[in-house]
Design a protein around this motif. Sequence first.
Motif, PDB file in Angstrom:
ATOM      1  N   LEU A 153       4.375   5.772  -5.399  1.00 44.85           N
ATOM      2  CA  LEU A 153       4.547   5.793  -6.850  1.00 44.85           C
ATOM      3  C   LEU A 153       3.453   6.599  -7.547  1.00 44.85           C
ATOM      4  N   SER A 154       2.220   6.487  -7.090  1.00 43.69           N
ATOM      5  CA  SER A 154       1.152   7.266  -7.714  1.00 43.69           C
ATOM      6  C   SER A 154       1.332   8.760  -7.437  1.00 43.69           C
ATOM      7  N   ASP A 155       1.835   9.114  -6.258  1.00 47.35           N
ATOM      8  CA  ASP A 155       2.092  10.511  -5.942  1.00 47.35           C
ATOM      9  C   ASP A 155       3.214  11.072  -6.820  1.00 47.35           C
ATOM     10  N   ILE A 156       4.261  10.311  -7.015  1.00 46.74           N
ATOM     11  CA  ILE A 156       5.357  10.742  -7.888  1.00 46.74           C
ATOM     12  C   ILE A 156       4.858  10.901  -9.320  1.00 46.74           C
ATOM     13  N   ASP A 157       4.073   9.946  -9.798  1.00 41.78           N
ATOM     14  CA  ASP A 157       3.521  10.040 -11.155  1.00 41.78           C
ATOM     15  C   ASP A 157       2.661  11.292 -11.318  1.00 41.78           C
ATOM     16  N   ARG A 158       1.838  11.578 -10.312  1.00 46.04           N
ATOM     17  CA  ARG A 158       0.966  12.755 -10.380  1.00 46.04           C
ATOM     18  C   ARG A 158       1.792  14.037 -10.446  1.00 46.04           C
ATOM     19  N   LYS A 159       2.842  14.124  -9.628  1.00 41.69           N
ATOM     20  CA  LYS A 159       3.682  15.321  -9.619  1.00 41.69           C
ATOM     21  C   LYS A 159       4.439  15.473 -10.937  1.00 41.69           C
ATOM     22  N   LEU A 160       4.940  14.377 -11.487  1.00 37.77           N
ATOM     23  CA  LEU A 160       5.656  14.447 -12.761  1.00 37.77           C
ATOM     24  C   LEU A 160       4.724  14.852 -13.911  1.00 37.77           C
ATOM     25  N   GLU A 161       3.511  14.317 -13.902  1.00 40.29           N
ATOM     26  CA  GLU A 161       2.538  14.711 -14.936  1.00 40.29           C
ATOM     27  C   GLU A 161       2.234  16.203 -14.844  1.00 40.29           C
ATOM     28  N   MET A 162       2.096  16.730 -13.638  1.00 40.07           N
ATOM     29  CA  MET A 162       1.818  18.146 -13.461  1.00 40.07           C
ATOM     30  C   MET A 162       2.997  18.990 -13.970  1.00 40.07           C
TER      31      MET A 162
ATOM     32  N   ALA B  19       0.829  -1.208   0.000  1.00 36.93           N
ATOM     33  CA  ALA B  19       0.000   0.000   0.000  1.00 36.93           C
ATOM     34  C   ALA B  19       0.862   1.257   0.000  1.00 36.93           C
ATOM     35  N   PHE B  20       1.923   1.273   0.803  1.00 36.31           N
ATOM     36  CA  PHE B  20       2.807   2.429   0.855  1.00 36.31           C
ATOM     37  C   PHE B  20       3.505   2.630  -0.481  1.00 36.31           C
ATOM     38  N   ARG B  21       4.021   1.555  -1.071  1.00 40.31           N
ATOM     39  CA  ARG B  21       4.707   1.654  -2.366  1.00 40.31           C
ATOM     40  C   ARG B  21       3.759   2.173  -3.450  1.00 40.31           C
ATOM     41  N   THR B  22       2.533   1.677  -3.458  1.00 39.55           N
ATOM     42  CA  THR B  22       1.547   2.119  -4.444  1.00 39.55           C
ATOM     43  C   THR B  22       1.243   3.599  -4.268  1.00 39.55           C
ATOM     44  N   TYR B  23       1.072   4.049  -3.035  1.00 36.61           N
ATOM     45  CA  TYR B  23       0.779   5.455  -2.772  1.00 36.61           C
ATOM     46  C   TYR B  23       1.933   6.353  -3.213  1.00 36.61           C
TER      47      TYR B  23
END
Length: 94
Positions: free
Chosen positions: A44-53, A38-42
């Motif tokens: 990675l999704s946070d990093i992806d969101r920031k990179l997309e922005m 759960a921590f790894r998924t959170y």
Amino acid sequence: MTRTRGHFFRSLTGRLLLSAVLWSAAALAVGGMLLSFAFRTYVLSDIDRKLEMQIDTMVGISEISPDGVLRFNQPLLDQRFAAPYSAGTGKSPK
């Protein structure tokens, strides 16, 4: 002494205690793996969101100059781009 130890695991108390220890260890291992996933998924999704922005921002403020160079028509808000030799300064190492 061996007789006492063997007698303990033959009793109901000994078997229940052994069963509780094994179930607790299994539950702890499974819980640890679930929390790690759960921590790894959170993260990675946070990093992806920031990179997309950041990519969307960079695409939105970029333009190609008449001489064919990609430039930003306004400064990037993230302070990391203000560092020397970063993408936001337009300067490259010589």
